[in-house]
Design an enzyme around this catalytic site. Structure first.
Site, PDB file in Angstrom:
ATOM      1  N   ALA A 189       0.842  -1.202   0.000  1.00  0.00           N
ATOM      2  CA  ALA A 189       0.000   0.000   0.000  1.00  0.00           C
ATOM      3  C   ALA A 189       0.869   1.240   0.000  1.00  0.00           C
ATOM      4  O   ALA A 189       1.898   1.290   0.667  1.00  0.00           O
ATOM      5  CB  ALA A 189      -0.919  -0.008   1.212  1.00  0.00           C
TER       6      ALA A 189
ATOM      7  N   ARG B  65      -1.580 -15.253   5.605  1.00  0.00           N
ATOM      8  CA  ARG B  65      -1.950 -14.560   4.377  1.00  0.00           C
ATOM      9  C   ARG B  65      -2.836 -15.428   3.493  1.00  0.00           C
ATOM     10  O   ARG B  65      -2.712 -16.650   3.464  1.00  0.00           O
ATOM     11  CB  ARG B  65      -0.698 -14.149   3.597  1.00  0.00           C
ATOM     12  CG  ARG B  65       0.140 -13.119   4.326  1.00  0.00           C
ATOM     13  CD  ARG B  65       1.454 -12.861   3.616  1.00  0.00           C
ATOM     14  NE  ARG B  65       2.186 -11.762   4.227  1.00  0.00           N
ATOM     15  CZ  ARG B  65       3.458 -11.488   4.015  1.00  0.00           C
ATOM     16  NH1 ARG B  65       4.160 -12.231   3.188  1.00  0.00           N
ATOM     17  NH2 ARG B  65       4.036 -10.467   4.611  1.00  0.00           N
TER      18      ARG B  65
ATOM     19  N   ASP C  38      14.800  -1.226   4.373  1.00  0.00           N
ATOM     20  CA  ASP C  38      14.727  -2.193   5.462  1.00  0.00           C
ATOM     21  C   ASP C  38      16.074  -2.478   6.099  1.00  0.00           C
ATOM     22  O   ASP C  38      16.133  -2.858   7.275  1.00  0.00           O
ATOM     23  CB  ASP C  38      14.120  -3.506   4.962  1.00  0.00           C
ATOM     24  CG  ASP C  38      12.612  -3.430   4.791  1.00  0.00           C
ATOM     25  OD1 ASP C  38      12.027  -2.386   5.152  1.00  0.00           O
ATOM     26  OD2 ASP C  38      12.026  -4.405   4.291  1.00  0.00           O
TER      27      ASP C  38
END
Length: 434
Positions: free
Chosen positions: A54, A213, A328
């Site tokens: 997103a 998921r 990250d």
């Protein structure tokens, strides 16, 4: 500035270790300024793990500033809320299970999280407040903007050594080496470059959560939940966990992620691997009492694994000498604000712009330190806010509990902070430090 700054440094390019979303976005930004780069990727080809990602308006703005063509590529594949009335809505919040105090039922509406501050920013760039793209599609658009000869595959970075002329020699697991003027580690949460920058003791920590998921075909999702719930981003909050659902791939599928929270003072993850087998029976056990149509459809399409969630909260600098970290590798976060990939896009814009503003390669360490000065507070703040968001959505924050008005107020504060950062002002502040 252009690539000529490297001529006084044996014409060595900047090495980007890691060819994920952040590394490729950085490469595009640097190449746009005429700066030579080379990407070293450990796999045989570019690939992305995971499904949807997103993007809020901060992320979209960063894409546009890196390269307008990148945003155009993104928009070809982006999926938005299907309901036109929710063009300024990021997520709709609902009860995931029956309330314990006020008679709310599982599936009942709480409120919409809207951009009530500056919704016109998204519309001006041709998107809506919330958009989602499959990671593989975004990767394809990034790769399409890069020349084919700047990437070496199957290069598993091991370490680097500084040479007499100030350059860096990279060592790879296959015994080969390469020379670079600087190294930017974009190699993820288990970064090898981070060991050189921050030391081997700085490791990601378990966030006390796992993710189950499911990728559900549209027809099945609509049959189970109805079109309104299936085709608009929704978060279901409950006691001890939450579930997020949103459409991807131009509404062909609905991505669903169920995240229970480990309750207790001490969290630990005893497995060596962060992805381990899981069953639908385990999901039903962890989400007993939740909205049954949602749990049923998740279990029907659940992947046979669960993912442990880790993050990287720390105070160590993101750079050391001519080495730097992005995405990250520097600040991995949990996904509860939908902000991890967007932070990497912000990094890529700020770092590429700072490097482009220096006059000589010998100043690149200064650019890295200026980048660290402006990015570390924001990105570490994102990690903290993401963790706090999860605890609140799980009704585990004592002062909020299941008070939906208090929850909305907290979430709005975090999203205003996230979406409406002035990246140009951040860049100006960083340039003052050069």
């Amino acid at each position: 500035m252009n690539g000529t700054i490297f001529e006084n440094h044996s014409e060595h390019p900047i090495a980007i270790v890691g060819g994920g979303l952040g590394g490729l976005a950085l490469a595009i930004g640097l190449l746009k300024h005429g700066i030579r780069v080379h990407i070293y990727e450990s796999t045989e080809a570019f690939s992305e793990i995971g499904a949807g990602v997103a993007f809020g308006i901060n992320s979209i703005t960063a894409l546009h500033k890196i390269d307008p063509n990148l945003l155009e590529g993104y928009k070809k594949h982006a999926t938005f809320n299907a309901d036109d009335d929710r063009a300024s809505t990021f997520m709709s919040y609902r009860w995931g299970m029956d309330g314990r105090k006020h008679g709310h039922r599982a599936g009942d509406m709480m409120w919409n999280l809207n951009d009530k501050w500056r919704p016109e920013r998204a519309h001006a760039l041709g998107v809506k407040t919330r958009s989602c793209i499959h990671r593989a599609r975004l990767l394809d658009e990034l790769v399409a903007l890069l020349p084919a000869n700047i990437t070496s595959f199957k290069k598993n970075f091991v370490t680097a050594e500084e040479q007499n002329d100030g350059s860096l020699e990279l060592h790879f697991a296959d015994g080969t080496t390469a020379v670079a003027s600087a190294i930017i580690g974009c190699d993820g949460i288990k970064s090898k470059v981070r060991q050189l920058v921050c030391g081997p003791d700085l490791q990601a920590t378990y966030a006390g959560e796992v993710a189950y998921r499911a990728m559900v075909p549209r027809a099945d999702a609509e049959k189970a939940l109805g079109a309104d719930l299936a085709l608009n981003g929704t978060i279901y909050c409950g006691y001890g966990g939450y579930i997020v659902t949103y459409p991807v791939e131009n509404y062909d599928f609905v991505n669903m992620v169920a995240i229970p929270h480990d309750v207790g003072e001490t969290w630990s993850w005893s497995q060596d691997e962060w992805t381990v087998p899981a069953t639908s029976d385990e999901i039903r056990q962890r989400f007993e009492g939740w909205y049954k149509p949602l749990i049923d459809i998740i279990c029907e399409h659940s992947l046979p694994c669960k993912w442990a969630l880790f993050d990287l909260q720390h105070n160590a600098p993101y750079c050391k000498g001519n080495m730097c970290l992005l995405g990250d590798s520097a600040h991995a976060t949990t996904p509860h604000l939908g902000a991890g990939a967007g932070m990497a896009m912000e990094d890529a814009y700020l770092l590429s712009s700072l490097i482009a503003s220096i006059d000589s390669i010998v100043q690149i360490g200064n650019a890295f330190r200026a980048y660290d000065a402006v990015r570390r507070p924001r990105t570490q703040g994102c990690i903290e806010r993401s963790r706090n968001a999860s605890i609140a959505m799980d009704f585990l924050t004592p002062e909020i509990a299941d008070d939906t008005i208090a929850l909305k107020q907290m979430m709005e504060i975090s999203y205003e902070w996230l979406w409406h950062e002035d990246l140009e002002l951040q860049l100006c502040e960083a340039k003052k430090l050069l």
